[in-house]
Motif scaffolding. Sequence first.
Motif, PDB file in Angstrom:
ATOM      1  N   VAL A  28       0.841  -1.194   0.000  1.00  0.00           N
ATOM      2  CA  VAL A  28       0.000   0.000   0.000  1.00  0.00           C
ATOM      3  C   VAL A  28       0.876   1.244   0.000  1.00  0.00           C
ATOM      4  CG1 VAL A  28      -1.957  -1.115   1.145  1.00  0.00           C
ATOM      5  CG2 VAL A  28      -0.193  -0.036   2.521  1.00  0.00           C
ATOM      6  N   VAL A  29       0.367   2.300  -0.646  1.00  0.00           N
ATOM      7  CA  VAL A  29       1.048   3.587  -0.670  1.00  0.00           C
ATOM      8  C   VAL A  29      -0.013   4.679  -0.807  1.00  0.00           C
ATOM      9  CG1 VAL A  29       1.418   3.721  -3.173  1.00  0.00           C
ATOM     10  CG2 VAL A  29       3.054   4.783  -1.626  1.00  0.00           C
ATOM     11  N   CYS A  30       0.335   5.873  -0.337  1.00  0.00           N
ATOM     12  CA  CYS A  30      -0.603   6.992  -0.347  1.00  0.00           C
ATOM     13  C   CYS A  30       0.124   8.241  -0.829  1.00  0.00           C
ATOM     14  CB  CYS A  30      -1.141   7.186   1.071  1.00  0.00           C
ATOM     15  SG  CYS A  30      -2.257   8.564   1.248  1.00  0.00           S
ATOM     16  N   ALA A  31      -0.561   9.111  -1.562  1.00  0.00           N
ATOM     17  CA  ALA A  31       0.008  10.384  -2.009  1.00  0.00           C
ATOM     18  C   ALA A  31      -1.023  11.483  -1.784  1.00  0.00           C
ATOM     19  CB  ALA A  31       0.395  10.312  -3.479  1.00  0.00           C
ATOM     20  N   GLY A  32      -0.562  12.628  -1.238  1.00  0.00           N
ATOM     21  CA  GLY A  32      -1.476  13.734  -0.979  1.00  0.00           C
ATOM     22  C   GLY A  32      -0.740  14.945  -0.437  1.00  0.00           C
ATOM     23  N   ASP A  33      -1.507  15.895   0.089  1.00  0.00           N
ATOM     24  CA  ASP A  33      -0.957  17.127   0.654  1.00  0.00           C
ATOM     25  C   ASP A  33      -0.063  16.846   1.855  1.00  0.00           C
ATOM     26  OD1 ASP A  33      -1.797  19.244  -0.932  1.00  0.00           O
ATOM     27  OD2 ASP A  33      -3.730  19.413   0.081  1.00  0.00           O
ATOM     28  N   ASP A  34       0.767  17.829   2.203  1.00  0.00           N
ATOM     29  CA  ASP A  34       1.599  17.716   3.400  1.00  0.00           C
ATOM     30  C   ASP A  34       0.718  17.480   4.622  1.00  0.00           C
ATOM     31  OD1 ASP A  34       3.930  18.097   2.027  1.00  0.00           O
ATOM     32  OD2 ASP A  34       4.019  20.248   2.404  1.00  0.00           O
ATOM     33  N   PHE A  88      -4.813   6.754  -2.912  1.00  0.00           N
ATOM     34  CA  PHE A  88      -4.376   5.538  -2.237  1.00  0.00           C
ATOM     35  C   PHE A  88      -4.242   4.448  -3.289  1.00  0.00           C
ATOM     36  CE2 PHE A  88      -5.426   1.475  -0.224  1.00  0.00           C
ATOM     37  CZ  PHE A  88      -4.490   1.454   0.800  1.00  0.00           C
ATOM     38  N   ARG A  89      -3.156   3.704  -3.232  1.00  0.00           N
ATOM     39  CA  ARG A  89      -2.937   2.607  -4.189  1.00  0.00           C
ATOM     40  C   ARG A  89      -2.532   1.352  -3.411  1.00  0.00           C
ATOM     41  NH1 ARG A  89      -2.372   1.006  -9.263  1.00  0.00           N
ATOM     42  NH2 ARG A  89      -0.600  -0.286  -9.888  1.00  0.00           N
ATOM     43  N   TYR A  90      -3.071   0.227  -3.846  1.00  0.00           N
ATOM     44  CA  TYR A  90      -2.679  -1.039  -3.237  1.00  0.00           C
ATOM     45  C   TYR A  90      -2.468  -2.073  -4.340  1.00  0.00           C
ATOM     46  CZ  TYR A  90      -7.174  -3.274  -4.051  1.00  0.00           C
ATOM     47  OH  TYR A  90      -8.280  -3.844  -4.645  1.00  0.00           O
TER      48      TYR A  90
END
Length: 150
Positions: free
Chosen positions: A85-91, A141-143
């Motif tokens: 799993v990995v996540c990308a977004g604002d600080d 969110f990616r898994y």
Amino acid sequence: MSSERGRGVVLHALAALILVIGLVWWWRAAPDGAGDGRLAHWRLTAEQLLPDIGEQEVANTLVLEPGTGYDEIVEVERGDFLVSVVCAGDDGARVRVSLGGTDSGRGLRCSGARTPDIFSVGLTRQLRMHVSVDASGPVVFRYALQRSSG
């Protein structure tokens, strides 16, 4: 002016008015371009951090709104698996990932330096994953689910 010509002028004027109203509605309903750019960048980041590989059973990329939860249920055959799993977004954005219906307390940062978190799980029929998004967001969110080789 004949009555046919008058009706034609009225019909053309109404068609032009409807076209103008439709264009104004379309212009005002268009999504904000700034938000779309961020989400596209985050999606690309998540997909680069956790790329598709031929050995995975399933992978998915999701856009999740702030303060929400998302449940993913994937049917699988019995065996040992790796869930990445990995996540990308604002600080400051974070998500919490729970596997199997219980809150695992596994938090993921969605900004800064990050690598995919990998969970080793034994599954009988299905993967049950719950993702909770903190108040800041949206996030991407990616898994990926891959059968364990050992």
